[in-house]
Design a protein around this motif. Sequence first.
Motif, short mmCIF file in Angstrom:
data_model
loop_
_atom_site.label_atom_id
_atom_site.label_comp_id
_atom_site.label_asym_id
_atom_site.label_seq_id
_atom_site.Cartn_x
_atom_site.Cartn_y
_atom_site.Cartn_z
N ARG A 6 47.02 38.12 35.17
CA ARG A 6 46.66 39.39 34.53
C ARG A 6 45.67 39.23 33.38
N ALA A 7 45.37 38.01 33.00
CA ALA A 7 44.42 37.76 31.92
C ALA A 7 43.00 38.04 32.40
N PRO A 8 42.14 38.60 31.55
CA PRO A 8 40.75 38.85 31.95
C PRO A 8 40.03 37.55 32.28
N LEU A 9 39.26 37.59 33.34
CA LEU A 9 38.45 36.44 33.72
C LEU A 9 37.17 36.43 32.89
N PRO A 10 36.67 35.24 32.53
CA PRO A 10 35.42 35.18 31.77
C PRO A 10 34.24 35.72 32.58
N PRO A 11 33.33 36.43 31.94
CA PRO A 11 32.15 36.94 32.65
C PRO A 11 31.37 35.80 33.30
N GLY A 12 30.96 36.00 34.53
CA GLY A 12 30.14 35.02 35.22
C GLY A 12 30.87 33.76 35.65
N ALA A 13 32.19 33.75 35.61
CA ALA A 13 32.97 32.55 35.94
C ALA A 13 32.86 32.20 37.42
N ALA A 39 31.68 38.59 43.36
CA ALA A 39 32.58 39.73 43.17
C ALA A 39 32.34 40.30 41.78
N PRO A 40 32.66 41.57 41.59
CA PRO A 40 32.47 42.18 40.27
C PRO A 40 33.27 41.46 39.19
N GLY A 41 32.68 41.33 38.02
CA GLY A 41 33.38 40.75 36.89
C GLY A 41 34.10 41.83 36.09
N GLY A 42 34.77 41.40 35.05
CA GLY A 42 35.39 42.35 34.14
C GLY A 42 36.85 42.63 34.41
N GLY A 43 37.45 41.91 35.32
CA GLY A 43 38.85 42.17 35.63
C GLY A 43 39.68 40.90 35.57
N SER A 44 40.89 41.02 36.06
CA SER A 44 41.84 39.91 36.07
C SER A 44 41.84 39.24 37.45
N LEU A 45 42.57 38.17 37.57
CA LEU A 45 42.72 37.49 38.85
C LEU A 45 43.44 38.39 39.86
#
Length: 88
Positions: free
Chosen positions: A70-77, A29-35
Amino acid sequence: MDSTSTGRPLVVRYFAAARAAAGVPEETAPGGGSLDQLAEELAGRHGVRLATVLEMASFLVDGVAWHDRRAPLPPGATVDVLPPFAGG
């Protein structure tokens, strides 16, 4: 997530009822967002059955319980979707 999402893609792994609802064991899925944004993206792909599971699920992000939706997810997690399990 929208077209402005940035960052390395996430790996999403589904377990138990989440796997059944998604119809796949794993996807990106695309990165750069929250849960919350990730859940919206995934529900859009797979429908109301997965959306319902995601509302009740717990999440691990790179093996650590993730409580702030709502916290940003780490890139590539790697995000593990863990629905409620029966038993003790």
